[in-house]
Design a protein around this motif. Structure first.
Motif, PDB file in Angstrom:
ATOM      1  N   LEU A   1      83.754  -8.714  56.375  1.00 35.96           N
ATOM      2  CA  LEU A   1      83.583  -7.325  55.916  1.00 35.96           C
ATOM      3  C   LEU A   1      82.568  -7.280  54.774  1.00 35.96           C
ATOM      4  O   LEU A   1      81.673  -6.423  54.750  1.00 35.96           O
ATOM      5  CB  LEU A   1      84.934  -6.781  55.442  1.00 35.96           C
ATOM      6  CG  LEU A   1      84.966  -5.316  55.029  1.00 35.96           C
ATOM      7  CD1 LEU A   1      84.904  -4.413  56.263  1.00 35.96           C
ATOM      8  CD2 LEU A   1      86.224  -4.994  54.231  1.00 35.96           C
TER       9      LEU A   1
ATOM     10  N   MET B   1      89.786   2.617  52.985  1.00 38.46           N
ATOM     11  CA  MET B   1      89.859   1.594  54.038  1.00 38.46           C
ATOM     12  C   MET B   1      91.102   1.831  54.916  1.00 38.46           C
ATOM     13  O   MET B   1      92.191   2.073  54.401  1.00 38.46           O
ATOM     14  CB  MET B   1      89.941   0.197  53.426  1.00 38.46           C
ATOM     15  CG  MET B   1      89.773  -0.925  54.444  1.00 38.46           C
ATOM     16  SD  MET B   1      90.082  -2.584  53.753  1.00 38.46           S
ATOM     17  CE  MET B   1      88.826  -2.744  52.531  1.00 38.46           C
TER      18      MET B   1
ATOM     19  N   GLN C   1      85.620   2.336  55.236  1.00 36.90           N
ATOM     20  CA  GLN C   1      85.654   1.150  56.114  1.00 36.90           C
ATOM     21  C   GLN C   1      86.894   1.197  57.009  1.00 36.90           C
ATOM     22  O   GLN C   1      87.961   1.623  56.586  1.00 36.90           O
ATOM     23  CB  GLN C   1      85.727  -0.121  55.264  1.00 36.90           C
ATOM     24  CG  GLN C   1      84.479  -0.350  54.433  1.00 36.90           C
ATOM     25  CD  GLN C   1      84.725  -1.328  53.297  1.00 36.90           C
ATOM     26  OE1 GLN C   1      85.787  -1.349  52.690  1.00 36.90           O
ATOM     27  NE2 GLN C   1      83.728  -2.129  53.004  1.00 36.90           N
TER      28      GLN C   1
ATOM     29  N   ARG D   1      82.015   3.400  65.804  1.00 42.82           N
ATOM     30  CA  ARG D   1      80.946   2.955  64.897  1.00 42.82           C
ATOM     31  C   ARG D   1      79.708   3.829  65.109  1.00 42.82           C
ATOM     32  O   ARG D   1      79.060   4.265  64.150  1.00 42.82           O
ATOM     33  CB  ARG D   1      80.614   1.483  65.136  1.00 42.82           C
ATOM     34  CG  ARG D   1      79.593   0.940  64.154  1.00 42.82           C
ATOM     35  CD  ARG D   1      79.328  -0.549  64.370  1.00 42.82           C
ATOM     36  NE  ARG D   1      80.528  -1.343  64.293  1.00 42.82           N
ATOM     37  CZ  ARG D   1      81.113  -1.950  65.338  1.00 42.82           C
ATOM     38  NH1 ARG D   1      80.562  -1.877  66.550  1.00 42.82           N
ATOM     39  NH2 ARG D   1      82.206  -2.648  65.180  1.00 42.82           N
TER      40      ARG D   1
ATOM     41  N   GLU E   1      82.435   4.519  50.249  1.00 40.46           N
ATOM     42  CA  GLU E   1      82.200   3.319  51.054  1.00 40.46           C
ATOM     43  C   GLU E   1      83.328   3.188  52.086  1.00 40.46           C
ATOM     44  O   GLU E   1      84.150   2.266  52.021  1.00 40.46           O
ATOM     45  CB  GLU E   1      82.198   2.099  50.122  1.00 40.46           C
ATOM     46  CG  GLU E   1      81.573   0.865  50.694  1.00 40.46           C
ATOM     47  CD  GLU E   1      81.575  -0.263  49.669  1.00 40.46           C
ATOM     48  OE1 GLU E   1      80.567  -0.968  49.621  1.00 40.46           O
ATOM     49  OE2 GLU E   1      82.563  -0.443  48.926  1.00 40.46           O
TER      50      GLU E   1
ATOM     51  N   HIS F   1      81.865   2.101  57.992  1.00 45.70           N
ATOM     52  CA  HIS F   1      81.647   0.748  58.525  1.00 45.70           C
ATOM     53  C   HIS F   1      82.884   0.320  59.322  1.00 45.70           C
ATOM     54  O   HIS F   1      84.005   0.446  58.832  1.00 45.70           O
ATOM     55  CB  HIS F   1      81.386  -0.247  57.394  1.00 45.70           C
ATOM     56  CG  HIS F   1      81.094  -1.621  57.916  1.00 45.70           C
ATOM     57  ND1 HIS F   1      79.841  -1.985  58.354  1.00 45.70           N
ATOM     58  CD2 HIS F   1      81.898  -2.689  58.121  1.00 45.70           C
ATOM     59  CE1 HIS F   1      79.891  -3.236  58.808  1.00 45.70           C
ATOM     60  NE2 HIS F   1      81.127  -3.684  58.672  1.00 45.70           N
TER      61      HIS F   1
END
Ligand SMILES: NC(=O)c1ccc[n+]([C@@H]2O[C@H](COP(=O)([O-])OP(=O)(O)OC[C@H]3O[C@@H](n4cnc5c(N)ncnc54)[C@H](OP(=O)(O)O)[C@@H]3O)[C@@H](O)[C@H]2O)c1
Length: 227
Positions: free
Chosen positions: A213, A84, A134, A168, A132, A177
């Motif tokens: 989120l 992240m 972000q 994005r 994942e 994301h």
């Protein structure tokens, strides 16, 4: 959404909204943060409050390409990947465009706009290694609705909105994301000279942003129905 093993870089994460984002993420299970700011003035307090959490201090200016490269090299060496990236550091200068110094104009654009673009560029290879990945970008309500006396700040925050939408789409194949946050007046050091009353609390902004989120939202706009 899993938070337990996430590794997070957050600019300006030792004060204001950034610090509250860190606290919400700790409550969700994040235990590895890299915090970048010029002074790292709030880092000791975070270390004392959360002794079980690992904080890496990345002292530097987000507007400085050399500082960014140094910070990312440290993260590459220590973590080897990133889950992240939070672009939270920002500066504001209110007043008539005519009264604003040339230096002030450049600084706002460099810190608020060029900084996130540079840091994103250098972090994407690390984010691509995450299951994942972000990115959270801090824009502003003034990036949606332009207001007098915030003309340069408005350029930067509208730019962050467009940057969020562009990356994005660009990094959709990599499943990155991107959430863009649009706070309204929020009670932090940034607003210490403001006469505004009934400001949002940074705790609420952080809590609702992480909830957005988790829902998979791409935007969260504060300031009520008017916004
Ligand atoms: N507060 C509001 O009303 C409001 C409203 C809308 C949007 N926002 C946005 O929300 C974000 C957070 O705002 P805030 O109110 O929490 O701000 P804040 O309390 O003033 O904290 C700003 C943080 O950013 C860091 N920072 C500033 N310039 C930097 C630079 N050049 N390089 C690295 N770090 C830097 C500061 O640390 P150092 O000074 O040590 O570098 C500090 O940790 C900003 O992007 C702001 O534009 C705020």
């Amino acid at each position: 959404m899993k938070f337990n093993n996430k590794k997070v870089i957050i600019t300006g994460g030792d004060r204001g909204i950034g610090k509250e984002l860190v606290k919400v993420l700790i409550n969700k299970g994040v235990a590895d943060f890299a915090i970048m700011s010029r002074s790292l003035s709030g880092l000791d307090a975070l270390n004392s409050e959360f002794p079980a959490v690992n904080f890496i201090g990345l002292k530097g200016n987000v507007a400085d390409s050399a500082d960014i490269k140094k910070a990312v090299a440290k993260i590459m060496q220590d973590w080897g990947s990133l889950d992240m990236l939070v672009h939270n550091a920002g500066v504001v200068s209110a007043g008539s465009l005519l009264d604003m110094s040339d230096e002030d104009i450049s600084t706002q654009i460099q810190v608020n706009l060029i900084g996130p673009a540079l840091l994103t560029k250098h972090c994407i290879p690390l984010l691509k290694k995450s299951d994942e990945p972000q990115i959270i970008n801090l824009s502003s309500g003034l990036g949606l609705i332009a207001m007098p006396f915030y003309s340069v700040y408005a350029i930067t925050k509208a730019g962050i909105r467009q940057f969020s939408d562009a990356i994005r789409r660009e990094f959709a194949p990599d499943n990155i994301h991107i959430l863009c946050v649009y706070p309204t007046a929020t009670d932090t050091d940034m607003m210490e000279n403001s006469k505004r009353e009934n400001m949002d609390s940074p705790e609420m902004v952080a809590k609702e942003s992480i909830a957005a989120l988790e829902r998979g939202d791409i935007n969260i706009v504060f300031g009520g129905r008017q916004r």
